[in-house]
Design a protein around this motif. Structure first.
Motif, mmCIF file in Angstrom:
data_model
loop_
_atom_site.group_PDB
_atom_site.id
_atom_site.type_symbol
_atom_site.label_atom_id
_atom_site.label_comp_id
_atom_site.label_asym_id
_atom_site.label_seq_id
_atom_site.Cartn_x
_atom_site.Cartn_y
_atom_site.Cartn_z
ATOM 1 N N MET A 1 15.816 65.271 67.433
ATOM 2 C CA MET A 1 16.897 66.134 67.906
ATOM 3 C C MET A 1 16.483 67.601 67.822
ATOM 4 O O MET A 1 16.698 68.384 68.735
ATOM 5 N N THR A 2 15.860 67.962 66.691
ATOM 6 C CA THR A 2 15.512 69.368 66.469
ATOM 7 C C THR A 2 14.212 69.695 67.187
ATOM 8 O O THR A 2 13.195 69.036 66.978
ATOM 9 N N ARG B 1 21.236 59.277 53.108
ATOM 10 C CA ARG B 1 21.891 57.965 53.148
ATOM 11 C C ARG B 1 22.048 57.370 51.747
ATOM 12 O O ARG B 1 21.777 56.179 51.537
ATOM 13 N N GLU C 1 24.581 56.588 50.328
ATOM 14 C CA GLU C 1 25.589 55.513 50.313
ATOM 15 C C GLU C 1 24.946 54.140 50.516
ATOM 16 O O GLU C 1 25.486 53.121 50.083
ATOM 17 N N ASN D 1 25.079 62.514 53.504
ATOM 18 C CA ASN D 1 25.497 63.622 54.365
ATOM 19 C C ASN D 1 26.813 63.340 55.062
ATOM 20 O O ASN D 1 27.310 64.178 55.815
HETATM 21 N N1 LIG Z 1 25.127 57.547 57.070
HETATM 22 C C1 LIG Z 1 24.358 58.631 56.988
HETATM 23 N N2 LIG Z 1 23.806 59.111 58.093
HETATM 24 C C2 LIG Z 1 23.020 60.207 57.981
HETATM 25 C C3 LIG Z 1 22.764 60.836 56.738
HETATM 26 N N3 LIG Z 1 21.945 61.872 56.946
HETATM 27 C C4 LIG Z 1 21.692 61.904 58.263
HETATM 28 N N4 LIG Z 1 22.348 60.903 58.898
HETATM 29 C C5 LIG Z 1 22.328 60.586 60.327
HETATM 30 O O1 LIG Z 1 20.986 60.371 60.728
HETATM 31 C C6 LIG Z 1 20.778 60.838 62.062
HETATM 32 C C7 LIG Z 1 19.604 61.822 62.082
HETATM 33 O O2 LIG Z 1 19.965 62.941 61.290
HETATM 34 P P1 LIG Z 1 19.384 64.392 61.572
HETATM 35 O O3 LIG Z 1 19.976 65.294 60.581
HETATM 36 O O4 LIG Z 1 19.540 64.768 63.013
HETATM 37 O O5 LIG Z 1 17.869 64.121 61.245
HETATM 38 P P2 LIG Z 1 16.643 65.126 61.433
HETATM 39 O O6 LIG Z 1 15.660 64.794 60.394
HETATM 40 O O7 LIG Z 1 17.121 66.521 61.475
HETATM 41 O O8 LIG Z 1 16.131 64.654 62.835
HETATM 42 P P3 LIG Z 1 15.229 65.445 63.910
HETATM 43 O O9 LIG Z 1 15.795 66.796 64.040
HETATM 44 O O10 LIG Z 1 15.435 64.638 65.134
HETATM 45 O O11 LIG Z 1 13.844 65.404 63.391
HETATM 46 C C8 LIG Z 1 22.107 61.474 62.486
HETATM 47 O O12 LIG Z 1 22.809 60.524 63.254
HETATM 48 C C9 LIG Z 1 22.817 61.742 61.174
HETATM 49 O O13 LIG Z 1 24.222 61.719 61.298
HETATM 50 C C10 LIG Z 1 23.386 60.279 55.568
HETATM 51 O O14 LIG Z 1 23.213 60.749 54.437
HETATM 52 N N5 LIG Z 1 24.170 59.182 55.756
#
Ligand SMILES: Nc1nc2c(ncn2[C@@H]2O[C@H](COP(=O)(O)OP(=O)(O)OP(=O)(O)O)[C@@H](O)[C@H]2O)c(=O)[nH]1
Length: 306
Positions: A53-54, A143, A145, A178
Motif C-alpha cells: 500500500m505504501t 495482530r 489479537e 492495531n
Molecule cells: N487484525 C489486525 N489487522 C491489522 C493489524 N495491523 C495491521 N492490520 C491490517 O493489515 C493490513 C496491512 O496493514 P498496513 O498497515 O497497510 O501494512 P504495511 O506494512 O504498512 O503495508 P505496506 O504499506 O503495503 O507495506 C491492513 O488491512 C491492516 O488493517 C492488527 O494489529 N490487527
C-alpha cells in the motif's frame, strides 16, 4: 514537560524534544497501522494490497508526554536483493526524513507470520544503516489479537529464528493490536514507549547516526537543492554503499579472522553473516572453513551487542 520515567534522560529541559521512530518491515506487516496506533489517528493509509500500500516514505508526529514523537512510515524497501533504484531512493528519503539520525528503529512483523522476508528486512536495514542500528531496534508484532490465549513470551520462544532476532535486538519486543481503540490503544503505546525509554537509556539518550545520516544532514543544509534532488543524490550514495558492501566480503573475512585470532571480538559485529564452521580453530586458521551464513548474525552465538 515529561513526567514519570520520561523526566530524567539527561535530554535537557527543552519542550517537545524530538523522538524519531522509523518503522520498517516487509509489505503488509502492519507498519502504517502501527504508525496510526502510535499517533492515535489515521495519519498513514493502511490497507491490504498485494503489491504494498505504501509507496513513499512519509512522516507524521504527535506530542507524547512532552516529547514530539516523529514517526516515519516506509514501504518495504528490501523487496529484492538487487536493491532496485526504487529501494535506494526510498532509503535515501527515509534517511533524509529522519536525519540527523533515528532514536528507534521499529521492526514490524505479524504474529504468526514471521518468515524469511522478515529476517531479510532486518538484515538489509542493518546493512544499510550499519550493524550498530540493532542497538536501537525494537521488534513490534502486529495482530496481537491472533495470539488468543498464548502469551507473547511463549510465542516468541517457540521459534528459533525469532529468538535469534530478538537476542540481536537486546530482547526488546512488544505486540500491538492495531484494531484496538481508546484506552487499550494508548496502553499499547505506553508499552512501546517503555521500550523506547530503554533504548534511550542503553544509548545514553543519543540517536543513531552513521555516515549516510551525516551525508543526509549535509544535504539538508543545502538550500540550493530541492528535496527531490536531495533524495536522488543520497540514493546514489546508498547504492554505492550497497554495491561497496558486496565487495567487502573477502576483506570482511580477513578482518574477522584477524580479530578472532587476536582474541579481539569487538570488531566481529561489523561482519554479520560471516561464520566459522567447525574445525577452524584459533591455532589452525583456514580460509576454506569460513563461509557466509545465510541467516541472522553470528554474534548471538558469542555475545549480544551490548
Ligand atoms: N487484525 C489486525 N489487522 C491489522 C493489524 N495491523 C495491521 N492490520 C491490517 O493489515 C493490513 C496491512 O496493514 P498496513 O498497515 O497497510 O501494512 P504495511 O506494512 O504498512 O503495508 P505496506 O504499506 O503495503 O507495506 C491492513 O488491512 C491492516 O488493517 C492488527 O494489529 N490487527
Amino acid at each position: 514537560m515529561a513526567s514519570g520515567p520520561w523526566e530524567d534522560h539527561g535530554m535537557g529541559t527543552q519542550e517537545h524534544m524530538e523522538l524519531r521512530l522509523v518503522l520498517v518491515g516487509k509489505t503488509g506487516a502492519g507498519k502504517s497501522a502501527t504508525g496510526n496506533t502510535i499517533l492515535g489517528r489515521a495519519a498513514f493509509e493502511s490497507r491490504l494490497a498485494p503489491q504494498g500500500m505504501t509507496r513513499m516514505c512519509a512522516q507524521e508526529s504527535r506530542l507524547w508526554q512532552g516529547y514530539r514523537v516523529v514517526v516515519t512510515d516506509t514501504p518495504n524497501m528490501f523487496d529484492s536483493p538487487e536493491h532496485s533504484a526504487r529501494s535506494c531512493y526510498q532509503l535515501a528519503r527515509c534517511l533524509l526524513l529522519s536525519a540527523p539520525g533515528l532514536h528507534v528503529l521499529v521492526l514490524v512483523t505479524q504474529v504468526g507470520r514471521f518468515m524469511q522476508e522478515d529476517e531479510e528486512a532486518a538484515r538489509q536495514v542493518w546493512r544499510v544503516l550499519g550493524r550498530e542500528a540493532a542497538r536501537h531496534t525494537i521488534v513490534l508484532f502486529t495482530r496481537k489479537e491472533d495470539l488468543g490465549d498464548i502469551s507473547l513470551q511463549h510465542y516468541v520462544s517457540s521459534n528459533a529464528s525469532l529468538r535469534a532476532l530478538l537476542r540481536t535486538c537486546g530482547g526488546r519486543f512488544c505486540a500491538f493490536s492495531n484494531r484496538a481503540a481508546g484506552a487499550e490503544r494508548e496502553a499499547q503505546v505506553e508499552e512501546l514507549m517503555v521500550l523506547v525509554q530503554r533504548v534511550l537509556e542503553e544509548n545514553r539518550s543519543t540517536h543513531y547516526t552513521s555516515e549516510l545520516y551525516s551525508q543526509a544532514t549535509r544535504l539538508l543544509n543545502r538550500s540550493d537543492v530541492d528535496f527531490e534532488e536531495k533524495c536522488e543524490r543520497l540514493a546514489k550514495q546508498v547504492e554505492q554503499r550497497l554495491q561497496g558492501q558486496q565487495g567487502d566480503g573477502v576483506l570482511g573475512l580477513l578482518r574477522w579472522c584477524c580479530c578472532r585470532f587476536s582474541g579481539d571480538r569487538s570488531h566481529m559485529r561489523r561482519f554479520p553473516g560471516i561464520h566459522v564452521t567447525e574445525g577452524c580453530t584459533e591455532s589452525k586458521p583456514s580460509w576454506g572453513l569460513v563461509r557466509e551464513e545465510p541467516v541472522l548474525p553470528l554474534w548471538h552465538e558469542h555475545s549480544s551487542p551490548g
